[in-house]
Design a protein around this motif. Structure first.
Motif, PDB file in Angstrom:
ATOM      1  N   ILE A  84       0.815  -1.212   0.000  1.00 10.26           N
ATOM      2  CA  ILE A  84       0.000   0.000   0.000  1.00 10.26           C
ATOM      3  C   ILE A  84       0.852   1.267   0.000  1.00 10.26           C
ATOM      4  CG2 ILE A  84      -1.653   1.352   1.359  1.00 10.26           C
ATOM      5  CD1 ILE A  84      -2.988  -1.156   2.227  1.00 10.26           C
ATOM      6  N   ILE A  85       2.051   1.216   0.582  1.00  6.57           N
ATOM      7  CA  ILE A  85       2.858   2.425   0.699  1.00  6.57           C
ATOM      8  C   ILE A  85       3.265   2.964  -0.663  1.00  6.57           C
ATOM      9  CG2 ILE A  85       5.171   1.389   0.828  1.00  6.57           C
ATOM     10  CD1 ILE A  85       3.722   4.220   3.049  1.00  6.57           C
ATOM     11  N   SER A  86       3.212   2.144  -1.713  1.00  6.88           N
ATOM     12  CA  SER A  86       3.607   2.589  -3.047  1.00  6.88           C
ATOM     13  C   SER A  86       2.447   3.168  -3.851  1.00  6.88           C
ATOM     14  CB  SER A  86       4.209   1.419  -3.835  1.00  6.88           C
ATOM     15  OG  SER A  86       3.219   0.439  -4.122  1.00  6.88           O
ATOM     16  N   HIS A  87       1.221   3.101  -3.324  1.00  8.57           N
ATOM     17  CA  HIS A  87       0.043   3.473  -4.101  1.00  8.57           C
ATOM     18  C   HIS A  87      -0.180   4.987  -4.169  1.00  8.57           C
ATOM     19  CE1 HIS A  87      -2.076  -0.675  -3.364  1.00  8.57           C
ATOM     20  NE2 HIS A  87      -0.929  -0.774  -4.000  1.00  8.57           N
TER      21      HIS A  87
ATOM     22  N   ASP B 252      11.802   5.673  -1.457  1.00  7.88           N
ATOM     23  CA  ASP B 252      11.581   4.499  -0.596  1.00  7.88           C
ATOM     24  C   ASP B 252      10.153   3.986  -0.717  1.00  7.88           C
ATOM     25  OD1 ASP B 252      14.144   4.374   0.368  1.00  7.88           O
ATOM     26  OD2 ASP B 252      13.722   5.465   2.220  1.00  7.88           O
ATOM     27  N   MET B 253       9.193   4.895  -0.896  1.00  4.87           N
ATOM     28  CA  MET B 253       7.797   4.497  -1.049  1.00  4.87           C
ATOM     29  C   MET B 253       7.582   3.846  -2.413  1.00  4.87           C
ATOM     30  SD  MET B 253       6.047   7.992   0.446  1.00  4.87           S
ATOM     31  CE  MET B 253       4.350   7.439   0.337  1.00  4.87           C
ATOM     32  N   LYS B 254       8.078   4.498  -3.456  1.00  7.93           N
ATOM     33  CA  LYS B 254       7.863   4.012  -4.819  1.00  7.93           C
ATOM     34  C   LYS B 254       8.529   2.665  -5.053  1.00  7.93           C
ATOM     35  CE  LYS B 254       7.818   8.773  -6.575  1.00  7.93           C
ATOM     36  NZ  LYS B 254       8.500   9.732  -7.473  1.00  7.93           N
TER      37      LYS B 254
ATOM     38  N   ARG C  13      -0.821  -5.185   6.229  1.00  4.03           N
ATOM     39  CA  ARG C  13      -0.599  -4.563   7.540  1.00  4.03           C
ATOM     40  C   ARG C  13       0.847  -4.755   7.977  1.00  4.03           C
ATOM     41  NH1 ARG C  13      -2.924  -7.809  12.333  1.00  4.03           N
ATOM     42  NH2 ARG C  13      -0.924  -8.852  12.027  1.00  4.03           N
ATOM     43  N   GLU C  14       1.372  -5.973   7.788  1.00  3.54           N
ATOM     44  CA  GLU C  14       2.743  -6.264   8.202  1.00  3.54           C
ATOM     45  C   GLU C  14       3.742  -5.417   7.428  1.00  3.54           C
ATOM     46  OE1 GLU C  14       3.032 -10.486   7.688  1.00  3.54           O
ATOM     47  OE2 GLU C  14       1.527 -10.904   9.233  1.00  3.54           O
ATOM     48  N   TRP C  15       3.498  -5.250   6.118  1.00  2.00           N
ATOM     49  CA  TRP C  15       4.398  -4.412   5.319  1.00  2.00           C
ATOM     50  C   TRP C  15       4.351  -2.953   5.765  1.00  2.00           C
ATOM     51  CZ3 TRP C  15       3.002  -6.745  -0.123  1.00  2.00           C
ATOM     52  CH2 TRP C  15       3.836  -7.852  -0.363  1.00  2.00           C
TER      53      TRP C  15
ATOM     54  N   LYS D 117      10.841   2.323  10.291  1.00  2.00           N
ATOM     55  CA  LYS D 117      12.128   2.953   9.969  1.00  2.00           C
ATOM     56  C   LYS D 117      12.000   4.170   9.062  1.00  2.00           C
ATOM     57  CE  LYS D 117      14.586  -1.487  10.174  1.00  2.00           C
ATOM     58  NZ  LYS D 117      15.426  -2.451   9.400  1.00  2.00           N
ATOM     59  N   ASN D 118      10.885   4.302   8.379  1.00  2.00           N
ATOM     60  CA  ASN D 118      10.768   5.321   7.335  1.00  2.00           C
ATOM     61  C   ASN D 118       9.555   6.219   7.535  1.00  2.00           C
ATOM     62  OD1 ASN D 118      12.866   4.072   5.383  1.00  2.00           O
ATOM     63  ND2 ASN D 118      11.433   2.383   5.764  1.00  2.00           N
ATOM     64  N   GLY D 119       9.663   7.433   6.999  1.00  6.31           N
ATOM     65  CA  GLY D 119       8.520   8.309   6.907  1.00  6.31           C
ATOM     66  C   GLY D 119       7.904   8.205   5.526  1.00  6.31           C
ATOM     67  N   ALA D 120       6.750   8.832   5.345  1.00 12.82           N
ATOM     68  CA  ALA D 120       6.074   8.845   4.050  1.00 12.82           C
ATOM     69  C   ALA D 120       5.753  10.289   3.681  1.00 12.82           C
ATOM     70  CB  ALA D 120       4.795   8.016   4.098  1.00 12.82           C
ATOM     71  N   LYS D 121       5.756  10.569   2.395  1.00 13.86           N
ATOM     72  CA  LYS D 121       5.420  11.912   1.920  1.00 13.86           C
ATOM     73  C   LYS D 121       4.660  11.815   0.609  1.00 13.86           C
ATOM     74  CE  LYS D 121       7.454  16.472   0.976  1.00 13.86           C
ATOM     75  NZ  LYS D 121       8.716  17.255   0.926  1.00 13.86           N
ATOM     76  N   TYR D 122       3.563  12.575   0.513  1.00  8.55           N
ATOM     77  CA  TYR D 122       2.733  12.610  -0.686  1.00  8.55           C
ATOM     78  C   TYR D 122       2.603  14.052  -1.188  1.00  8.55           C
ATOM     79  CZ  TYR D 122       0.973   8.019   0.899  1.00  8.55           C
ATOM     80  OH  TYR D 122       0.853   6.708   1.323  1.00  8.55           O
TER      81      TYR D 122
END
Length: 375
Positions: free
Chosen positions: A208-211, A236-238, A254-256, A263-268
């Motif tokens: 989901i983090i890559s969507h 890192d997201m892509k 959920r586990e991913w 360890k990582n943040g996300a940015k959109y």
């Protein structure tokens, strides 16, 4: 076959060429942008009753009443939304009026289906978001003392439910075949819009983090109207394009997410497409993807989440049982548009009342300190 393809190409080219200039934005209340039919309230009530039945099906299986859709939580994160400091004047609308302004935000990643779907099964994924500290004139019927703005996204730019009539048909089919996905699939495959109805099952079942995420329906943006979307920024997201294997855990998504946010943040990038024509950029048919040639995406804000535990159980329970979100409890300048959004006014409230009744827990409506109450 060649002639058919040529005709399709010529039609598409003609449609594009006849579109107004992509900066000739149309007012949100211009003729043709919305067409409200007199029978909508009755049909919306039927959809709400049908979705209440599906909530009951879930309760009968799990002894807990969930939302009517987006049942399965995959993660809940807290972060900030920052309006671009150099935002163009025509984009400074509603909660985006003040360039550089930063808001606190909470967001929930979820599977879209109406049941607790195993992660091995492909399907739509959603992101619901609440923005805190939003000041401005509220929409009529919204909490006049509220200071929040809710946004809802899915990982496809269109929604197969199309409009209120199609939504009623599909929701009744889903309820009648709640315990038989095979029968539901068979019945949707004989519909005239079978390709559209089966499209969600063809979405890539990846991390989901890559969507990217899309509102799928239209909203007022001050003087204008548009579709909104979130696009991942960080490499890192892509890079996380892993597909869920059939042998994987039913909780793989959920586990991913938990592994990523440890360890990582996300940015959109928060972007908007502004409409210029009801025929090219409709609000009443939410299955139409707005072409980026006629409605290019424009960045209006950034959305950032620091590393954290996205499956904190106290946070999950608070959101699932105490949070009350609605696209209609909003600023006047972000009014939802189109029949899919209009039916949400009824359906979200009926879903909320069902949860409160069955779980015997009152939800909270825009408490001033909700951003700190959410663990």
């Amino acid at each position: 076959m060649t002639e058919t393809l040529k005709n399709a190409y010529d039609s598409a080219k003609s449609a594009l060429s006849s579109a107004p200039p992509n900066d000739a934005y149309l007012r949100w209340d211009a003729p043709g942008v919305e067409h409200i039919r007199p029978d909508e309230a009755g049909k919306a009530k039927k959809i709400g009753e049908t979705m209440n039945k599906m909530q009951q099906h879930n309760f009968d299986q799990h002894r807990h009443c969930f939302r009517a859709t987006h049942v399965k939580t995959q993660g809940i994160v807290k972060g900030t939304l920052t309006v671009l400091p150099d935002l163009a004047p025509h984009l400074r609308q509603g909660m985006f009026k003040q360039p550089g302004k930063t808001y606190d935000v909470a967001a929930r990643y979820a599977n879209e289906p109406v049941f607790l779907q195993p992660d091995q099964d492909p399907g739509p994924r959603g992101l619901g978001m609440r923005v805190f500290g939003v000041e401005g004139e509220r929409l009529e019927g919204a909490d006049p003392d509220g200071t929040t703005q809710d946004w809802f996204f899915n990982n496809a730019p269109m929604i197969e439910l199309t409009d209120i009539d199609t939504c009623l048909d599909i929701m009744q089919l889903r309820e009648q075949n709640f315990d038989s996905p095979t029968m539901l699939s068979a019945k949707t495959k004989v519909r005239t819009d079978a390709v559209k109805q089966n499209a969600p099952g063809m979405l890539p079942n990846t991390n989901i983090i890559s969507h990217s995420f899309f509102t799928q329906s239209a909203f007022r943006h001050g003087d204008w109207y548009g579709h909104l979307a979130l696009f991942p920024v960080l490499d890192d997201m892509k890079a996380h394009q892993e597909k869920v294997k059939s042998s994987a855990s039913r909780e793989q998504l959920r586990e991913w997410l938990r592994e990523y946010f440890a360890k990582n943040g996300a940015k959109y990038e928060f972007k908007i497409q502004l409409g210029t024509s009801p025929s090219h950029h409709p609000t009443e048919d939410s299955s139409v993807v707005w072409d980026e040639a006629t409605a290019p995406y424009q960045t209006i804000a950034t959305l950032s989440f620091p590393p954290q535990d996205p499956f904190n159980h106290e946070r999950r329970v608070f959101w699932e049982d105490r949070m009350r979100l609605s696209p209609w409890d909003c600023l006047k300048e972000h009014q939802p548009l189109g029949s899919i959004n209009r039916l949400r006014k009824y359906v979200y409230d009926m879903s909320r009342r069902k949860r409160e009744e069955v779980n015997a827990v009152k939800t909270k409506s825009n408490p001033q300190r909700e951003s700190t109450l959410l663990p």
